[in-house]
Enzyme design. Structure first.
Site, PDB file in Angstrom:
ATOM      1  CG  ASP A   9     -10.933 -12.919  30.920  1.00  0.00           C
ATOM      2  OD1 ASP A   9      -9.771 -12.478  31.316  1.00  0.00           O
ATOM      3  OD2 ASP A   9     -11.837 -12.886  31.951  1.00  0.00           O
ATOM      4  CG  HIS A  10     -12.407  -8.776  29.589  1.00  0.00           C
ATOM      5  ND1 HIS A  10     -12.873  -9.841  29.415  1.00  0.00           N
ATOM      6  CD2 HIS A  10     -12.466  -8.391  30.772  1.00  0.00           C
ATOM      7  CE1 HIS A  10     -13.889 -10.177  30.501  1.00  0.00           C
ATOM      8  NE2 HIS A  10     -13.522  -9.122  31.496  1.00  0.00           N
ATOM      9  CB  CYS A  66     -10.124 -15.320  33.703  1.00  0.00           C
ATOM     10  SG  CYS A  66     -10.308 -16.563  35.205  1.00  0.00           S
ATOM     11  N   GLY A  67      -9.481 -13.044  35.393  1.00  0.00           N
ATOM     12  CA  GLY A  67      -9.079 -12.084  36.349  1.00  0.00           C
ATOM     13  C   GLY A  67      -8.665 -12.586  37.585  1.00  0.00           C
ATOM     14  CB  THR A  68     -10.083 -15.107  39.803  1.00  0.00           C
ATOM     15  OG1 THR A  68     -10.948 -15.762  39.228  1.00  0.00           O
ATOM     16  CG2 THR A  68     -10.704 -13.537  40.621  1.00  0.00           C
ATOM     17  N   GLY A  69      -8.235 -16.423  37.621  1.00  0.00           N
ATOM     18  CA  GLY A  69      -7.768 -17.850  37.228  1.00  0.00           C
ATOM     19  C   GLY A  69      -8.919 -18.938  37.586  1.00  0.00           C
ATOM     20  CG  HIS A  99       3.794 -34.364  44.559  1.00  0.00           C
ATOM     21  ND1 HIS A  99       3.746 -34.186  45.684  1.00  0.00           N
ATOM     22  CD2 HIS A  99       4.996 -34.571  44.159  1.00  0.00           C
ATOM     23  CE1 HIS A  99       4.858 -34.267  46.462  1.00  0.00           C
ATOM     24  NE2 HIS A  99       5.587 -34.828  45.316  1.00  0.00           N
ATOM     25  CG  ASN A 100      -1.273 -32.182  42.120  1.00  0.00           C
ATOM     26  OD1 ASN A 100      -0.770 -31.264  42.522  1.00  0.00           O
ATOM     27  ND2 ASN A 100      -1.731 -33.096  42.835  1.00  0.00           N
ATOM     28  NE  ARG A 110     -10.042  -7.737  36.205  1.00  0.00           N
ATOM     29  CZ  ARG A 110     -11.262  -7.879  35.651  1.00  0.00           C
ATOM     30  NH1 ARG A 110     -12.045  -8.734  36.283  1.00  0.00           N
ATOM     31  NH2 ARG A 110     -11.401  -7.607  34.391  1.00  0.00           N
ATOM     32  NE  ARG A 133       4.316 -40.305  48.426  1.00  0.00           N
ATOM     33  CZ  ARG A 133       5.454 -39.819  47.914  1.00  0.00           C
ATOM     34  NH1 ARG A 133       6.889 -40.266  47.138  1.00  0.00           N
ATOM     35  NH2 ARG A 133       5.958 -38.524  48.566  1.00  0.00           N
ATOM     36  CG  HIS A 134       3.045 -38.050  43.650  1.00  0.00           C
ATOM     37  ND1 HIS A 134       2.602 -37.625  44.826  1.00  0.00           N
ATOM     38  CD2 HIS A 134       4.495 -38.368  43.824  1.00  0.00           C
ATOM     39  CE1 HIS A 134       3.315 -37.547  45.760  1.00  0.00           C
ATOM     40  NE2 HIS A 134       4.587 -37.834  45.166  1.00  0.00           N
ATOM     41  NE  ARG A 137      -0.737 -40.551  47.101  1.00  0.00           N
ATOM     42  CZ  ARG A 137       0.262 -40.486  47.846  1.00  0.00           C
ATOM     43  NH1 ARG A 137       0.880 -39.389  47.626  1.00  0.00           N
ATOM     44  NH2 ARG A 137       0.329 -41.047  49.018  1.00  0.00           N
TER      45      ARG A 137
HETATM   46  C1  RB5 Z   1     -14.264 -11.070  34.357  1.00  0.00           C
HETATM   47  O1  RB5 Z   1     -14.620  -9.877  34.675  1.00  0.00           O
HETATM   48  C2  RB5 Z   1     -14.189 -12.095  35.419  1.00  0.00           C
HETATM   49  O2  RB5 Z   1     -15.149 -12.370  36.110  1.00  0.00           O
HETATM   50  C3  RB5 Z   1     -12.932 -13.162  34.987  1.00  0.00           C
HETATM   51  O3  RB5 Z   1     -11.902 -12.742  34.286  1.00  0.00           O
HETATM   52  C4  RB5 Z   1     -12.657 -14.278  35.981  1.00  0.00           C
HETATM   53  O4  RB5 Z   1     -12.058 -13.774  37.066  1.00  0.00           O
HETATM   54  C5  RB5 Z   1     -13.681 -15.132  36.243  1.00  0.00           C
HETATM   55  O5  RB5 Z   1     -13.427 -16.176  36.790  1.00  0.00           O
END
Ligand code: RB5
Length: 152
Positions: A9-10, A66-69, A99-100, A110, A133-134, A137
């Site tokens: 995203d942005h 994204c900002g947090t993933g 493993h996953n 961010r 074993r993985h 799972r």
């Molecule tokens: C966008 O501002 C923000 O919400 C997005 O990038 C993300 O972090 C959402 O989970």
């Protein structure tokens, strides 16, 4: 040549400018389905595009940012066959494959810097699923998905 679908995203436009050439430099073809503009967009739309390409076999792995993933990983994980993980350290990125058997790597633009992002990409793309074993799972995880499919 293995294909990576990259979506963002942005919040990750600047980081992406460095990451796509980095991934190409590792010998992968990269398909960019993310935004290249700072204008705000909705990450679920991009997450679904990344996930559909991986689930359909049109890409080997996905990278979604994204900002947090978090938001984009939640969107990716709604697509059948997807195992998307949010990572911010190399150990977790490595074990997400080992493993996953994750098929989409997510991180937050961010949260981590571009050099950490490169380390996560290295660990994720350079590590093979261990199986054994993985595999049992991971199969149990996919059984949950099968039991809860809406059939739509
Ligand atoms: C966008 O501002 C923000 O919400 C997005 O990038 C993300 O972090 C959402 O989970």
């Amino acid at each position: 040549m293995k294909k990576i679908v990259f979506g963002n995203d942005h919040s990750a436009v600047q980081m992406k400018k460095e990451l796509i050439p980095y991934i190409e430099g590792k010998g992968y073809e990269v398909v960019n389905v993310g935004t290249d503009e700072e204008k705000s967009i909705d990450y679920p739309v991009v997450g679904e595009m990344v996930a559909n390409m991986v689930a359909s076999g049109n890409a080997d792995f996905g990278i979604a940012v994204c900002g947090t993933g978090l938001g984009i990983s939640l969107a990716c994980n709604k697509v059948n066959g997807i195992r998307a993980c949010v990572c911010s350290d190399a150990y977790t990125a490595r074990y997400s494959r080992l493993h996953n058997n994750c098929n989409i790597l997510c991180f937050g633009a961010r949260v981590i810097g571009v050099e950490t992002a490169k380390m996560l990409i290295d660990e994720f793309l350079d590590t093979q699923f261990e199986g054994g074993r993985h595999a049992r799972r991971v199969d149990l995880i996919m059984d949950i998905e099968r039991r809860n499919r809406s059939g739509q």
